[in-house]
Design a protein around this motif. Structure first.
Motif, PDB file in Angstrom:
ATOM      1  N   VAL A  93       0.528  -0.746   0.106  1.00  0.00           N
ATOM      2  CA  VAL A  93      -0.305   0.144   0.210  1.00  0.00           C
ATOM      3  C   VAL A  93       0.468   1.414   0.078  1.00  0.00           C
ATOM      4  O   VAL A  93       1.894   1.402   0.534  1.00  0.00           O
ATOM      5  CB  VAL A  93      -0.692   0.142   0.995  1.00  0.00           C
ATOM      6  N   ASP A  94       0.323   2.205  -1.349  1.00  0.00           N
ATOM      7  CA  ASP A  94       1.234   3.253  -0.624  1.00  0.00           C
ATOM      8  C   ASP A  94       1.004   4.779   0.287  1.00  0.00           C
ATOM      9  O   ASP A  94       0.020   4.069   1.011  1.00  0.00           O
ATOM     10  CB  ASP A  94       0.215   4.191  -2.170  1.00  0.00           C
ATOM     11  N   PRO A  95       2.206   4.311   1.361  1.00  0.00           N
ATOM     12  CA  PRO A  95       1.097   4.784   2.358  1.00  0.00           C
ATOM     13  C   PRO A  95       1.318   6.665   2.025  1.00  0.00           C
ATOM     14  O   PRO A  95       0.074   6.964   3.363  1.00  0.00           O
ATOM     15  CB  PRO A  95       2.581   5.220   2.752  1.00  0.00           C
ATOM     16  N   ARG A 124       8.988   2.031   4.117  1.00  0.00           N
ATOM     17  CA  ARG A 124       8.323   2.432   3.950  1.00  0.00           C
ATOM     18  C   ARG A 124       7.767   3.914   2.976  1.00  0.00           C
ATOM     19  O   ARG A 124       6.411   3.794   2.303  1.00  0.00           O
ATOM     20  CB  ARG A 124       6.165   1.827   3.733  1.00  0.00           C
ATOM     21  N   LEU A 125       8.008   4.391   4.170  1.00  0.00           N
ATOM     22  CA  LEU A 125       7.520   6.204   3.879  1.00  0.00           C
ATOM     23  C   LEU A 125       9.227   6.511   3.037  1.00  0.00           C
ATOM     24  O   LEU A 125       8.882   8.787   2.917  1.00  0.00           O
ATOM     25  CB  LEU A 125       8.222   6.319   5.050  1.00  0.00           C
ATOM     26  N   VAL A 169      10.646   9.233  20.237  1.00  0.00           N
ATOM     27  CA  VAL A 169       9.014   8.522  20.056  1.00  0.00           C
ATOM     28  C   VAL A 169       8.914   9.375  18.732  1.00  0.00           C
ATOM     29  O   VAL A 169       9.264  10.611  18.511  1.00  0.00           O
ATOM     30  CB  VAL A 169       7.965   8.697  20.966  1.00  0.00           C
ATOM     31  N   VAL A 170       9.146   8.770  17.634  1.00  0.00           N
ATOM     32  CA  VAL A 170       9.404   9.268  15.879  1.00  0.00           C
ATOM     33  C   VAL A 170       7.659   8.684  15.515  1.00  0.00           C
ATOM     34  O   VAL A 170       7.169   7.507  15.119  1.00  0.00           O
ATOM     35  CB  VAL A 170      10.086   8.540  15.548  1.00  0.00           C
ATOM     36  N   LEU A 171       6.528   9.364  15.215  1.00  0.00           N
ATOM     37  CA  LEU A 171       5.508   9.561  14.951  1.00  0.00           C
ATOM     38  C   LEU A 171       5.421   9.988  13.704  1.00  0.00           C
ATOM     39  O   LEU A 171       5.814  11.081  12.806  1.00  0.00           O
ATOM     40  CB  LEU A 171       4.302  10.414  15.569  1.00  0.00           C
ATOM     41  N   TRP A 172       4.975   9.198  12.372  1.00  0.00           N
ATOM     42  CA  TRP A 172       4.435   9.668  10.798  1.00  0.00           C
ATOM     43  C   TRP A 172       2.443   9.271  10.395  1.00  0.00           C
ATOM     44  O   TRP A 172       2.358   8.566  10.897  1.00  0.00           O
ATOM     45  CB  TRP A 172       4.727   8.871   9.695  1.00  0.00           C
ATOM     46  N   ILE A 182       3.270   5.005  14.833  1.00  0.00           N
ATOM     47  CA  ILE A 182       5.311   5.262  15.215  1.00  0.00           C
ATOM     48  C   ILE A 182       5.558   5.109  13.970  1.00  0.00           C
ATOM     49  O   ILE A 182       5.848   3.697  13.616  1.00  0.00           O
ATOM     50  CB  ILE A 182       4.892   3.898  16.454  1.00  0.00           C
ATOM     51  N   VAL A 183       7.435   5.419  13.609  1.00  0.00           N
ATOM     52  CA  VAL A 183       7.485   4.964  13.168  1.00  0.00           C
ATOM     53  C   VAL A 183       9.040   4.332  13.775  1.00  0.00           C
ATOM     54  O   VAL A 183       9.954   3.368  13.664  1.00  0.00           O
ATOM     55  CB  VAL A 183       8.643   6.095  12.498  1.00  0.00           C
TER      56      VAL A 183
END
Length: 350
Positions: A17-19, A41-42, A65-68, A72-73
């Motif tokens: 799936v295209d993120p 994926r990103l 913590v890293v979020l996109w 959570i990335v």
């Protein structure tokens, strides 16, 4: 007739799936579940991201913590920390109070351009002749004109001065405007609505003035950053109903500091002023040159960080002690910010 066998048809390759088609994600407000997404994926450079996280771990960090888009990335803990561990986030909590004040302003309970005396009564400062001209907005923009003794140094609204005793008056303002204690108010309008169950305000005294300071988990910091990234909306619900509040609080407010809004730090300007004496000159350039220009941040003493980057749909959180890379005892931005974003830039490829 010789029988022949045929191999079963090959299965089609898995669909990736295209993120970019993934809708923003919001973790449940209860429980520990939180969706993740691989940095690869990103299009992130995962080796560079790992290197950036490893470096943060050498800098007395306890959590990152890293979020996109809410997923959570990356999430790392050191020194025995866990997702449930909370600690003081120092002045990063100022941006949380900004959001709460914004909600009271939206509901009509708080008027930012009214004198603070409307809510505090007279005599809250040590400058009775001036305090009637100090507005709530002045206090939120660190431009009250007061020093740490709450005495007038310059006229209100004319100069930036990072003043905790003046800031602490805002707790009296929001409690008087709402009729609730700061913890009851925060849980009602914010914490309970987005799952910040690991956050509590505690009394704190700075140069004789009583205020409050927030203790939070790294995940709660990330939740708040995610709410800000989405301009006050959480999973389709308007938690802080006036999205224009974030636009206003992310706009330079003091006349002499393009790097500060309403209790938020702003990147991308041509100059900024850091905490220090009234006469401290502006610094040339952006607050964090290697970070995206649209980055906004909640920054606290000891390198507590909540970075929000709308253009990349990122939230990055750092909890811990003062980084070895900081030097001195920074109250907000430090050399750690720039050094870390040089590494994160390689990972996020912007």
């Amino acid at each position: 007739m010789t029988a022949t066998s045929t191999a079963p048809p090959a299965e089609p390759p898995p669909v990736v799936v295209d993120p970019r088609t993934l809708a923003p994600y919001f973790p449940p407000t209860t429980g520990a579940s939180w969706d993740t997404i691989a940095g690869a994926r990103l299009g992130f450079d995962t080796a560079a991201l790992t290197a950036a996280l490893d470096w943060a771990g050498t800098q007395r960090s306890t959590a990152v913590v890293v979020l996109w888009r809410g997923r959570i990335v990356a999430e790392r803990y050191w020194s025995g920390w866990t997702p449930a561990k909370d600690s003081i986030i120092a002045s990063a909590s100022k941006s949380v109070l900004s959001a709460i004040a914004g909600e009271l302003a939206r509901s009509g309970q708080l008027a930012l351009d009214s004198a603070a005396t409307r809510y505090l009564g007279s005599g809250w400062s040590r400058s009775p002749g001036t305090e009637v001209r100090i507005t709530v907005r002045h206090l939120m923009g660190m431009m009250s004109g007061l020093n740490d003794s709450l005495q007038t140094v310059v006229q209100p609204g004319t100069r930036f001065y990072y003043n905790n005793p003046g800031y602490y008056q805002l707790f009296g303002v929001v409690q008087a405007a709402s009729g609730e204690s700061i913890n009851v108010l925060s849980r009602r309008v914010l914490f309970d609505r987005i799952g910040m169950s690991g956050s509590t305000w505690f009394p704190n005294v700075d140069t004789g003035e009583l205020g409050w300071i927030l203790s939070s988990t790294a995940r709660d910091m990330a939740r708040f950053g995610l709410l800000a990234l989405n301009r006050g909306r959480w999973n389709g619900v308007a938690v802080l109903a006036d999205s224009a509040w974030f636009a206003a609080s992310w706009r330079a407010t003091p006349p002499d500091n393009a790097g500060y809004g309403l209790l938020w730090w702003l990147n991308g300007s041509t100059s900024y002023r850091i905490p220090g004496p009234y006469r401290l000159p502006s610094q040339p350039g952006a607050l964090i040159p290697s970070a995206p220009a649209d980055l906004v941040a909640a920054l606290g003493k000891g390198d507590k960080k909540i970075y929000v980057v709308p253009s990349l749909e990122l939230v990055v959180v750092r909890h811990g002690e003062e980084a070895d890379a900081s030097g001195g005892n920074p109250l907000a931005v430090s050399t750690f910010d720039e050094q870390w974003w040089r590494k994160l830039k390689l990972a996020f490829r912007y």
